[in-house]
Design a protein around this motif. Structure first.
Motif, PDB file in Angstrom:
ATOM      1  N   ASP A   1      21.238 108.963  52.964  1.00 25.36           N
ATOM      2  CA  ASP A   1      21.065 108.302  54.267  1.00 25.36           C
ATOM      3  C   ASP A   1      21.891 108.966  55.380  1.00 25.36           C
TER       4      ASP A   1
ATOM      5  N   GLY B   1      20.514 108.501  58.834  1.00 28.85           N
ATOM      6  CA  GLY B   1      20.287 107.111  59.229  1.00 28.85           C
ATOM      7  C   GLY B   1      21.618 106.469  59.576  1.00 28.85           C
ATOM      8  N   ALA B   2      21.884 105.353  58.936  1.00 25.80           N
ATOM      9  CA  ALA B   2      23.136 104.628  59.176  1.00 25.80           C
ATOM     10  C   ALA B   2      24.304 105.229  58.390  1.00 25.80           C
TER      11      ALA B   2
ATOM     12  N   ALA C   1      24.670 104.901  55.231  1.00 26.18           N
ATOM     13  CA  ALA C   1      25.042 103.828  54.312  1.00 26.18           C
ATOM     14  C   ALA C   1      24.694 104.169  52.863  1.00 26.18           C
TER      15      ALA C   1
END
Length: 145
Positions: A108, A111-112, A114
Motif C-alpha cells: 500500500d 495509498g495510505a 497502511a
C-alpha cells in the motif's frame, strides 16, 4: 523495469496470492514482469484459501493454480521488487536478507501506507475488506511497473 516481482505475506494462502493473481491479471499477458508470491511462514503446498479464491473468481481472475511456498533468501535476492502486506513483514525480510532492503516496499505504498490485515480464519466480510485494500494497492503500483 521490474522483471521479477515477489509479493509476501505470512501463510501465502490469502493476501499475497490474491495480490499476485490480481497484479498479474491487471498487467496483462504482454507485460514482461514475472509476478509471484511467497510466505514468511508459508503453509507450503496449500491451495489458496477458498474465500480468497472465490473473491478473485467473482472479479474474473483465476487463482486455482496457486500452491503456497516459503520465502527464502534465494527467492528474495532474485526478486527485483518485493511487496509486503505489513510493515513487520518488511522488517522480517530485512532481518532475513539485509541486502534486499532497498527493494522491499509496502504493497500500500502509494495509498495510505497502511498494513493490509490478515483475513485468515475470519468471515467473508473480512476477506471482502482485504480484497478492496489489495485491489486499491495493486492499482497504485500499476503506473510504476
Amino acid at each position: 523495469m521490474f522483471e521479477r516481482i515477489l509479493i509476501v505475506c505470512v501463510g501465502n494462502i490469502c493476501r499475497s496470492p490474491t495480490a499476485e493473481y490480481l497484479l498479474r491479471h491487471r498487467l496483462g499477458g504482454d507485460h514482461r514482469a514475472q509476478v509471484s508470491s511467497a510466505g514468511l511462514g508459508a503453509l507450503v503446498g496449500h491451495a489458496m484459501d477458498a474465500t480468497s479464491l472465490e473473491l478473485l473468481r467473482e472479479h474474473g481472475v483465476d487463482g486455482a493454480a496457486h500452491s503456497a511456498r516459503q520465502a527464502d533468501n534465494a527467492l528474495l535476492r532474485q526478486s527485483d521488487l518485493i511487496l509486503a502486506m505489513e510493515k513487520r513483514h518488511i522488517a522480517e525480510i530485512g532481518r532475513m536478507a539485509p541486502e534486499v532492503s532497498g527493494k522491499v516496499f509496502l504493497l500500500d505504498r502509494w495509498g495510505a501506507g497502511a498494513d493490509i490485515p490478515d483475513p485468515y480464519r475470519q468471515q467473508r466480510p473480512a476477506f471482502e475488506h482485504v480484497y478492496k485494500l489489495i485491489d486499491g494497492a495493486v492499482s497504485g503500483w500499476l503506473k510504476y511497473l
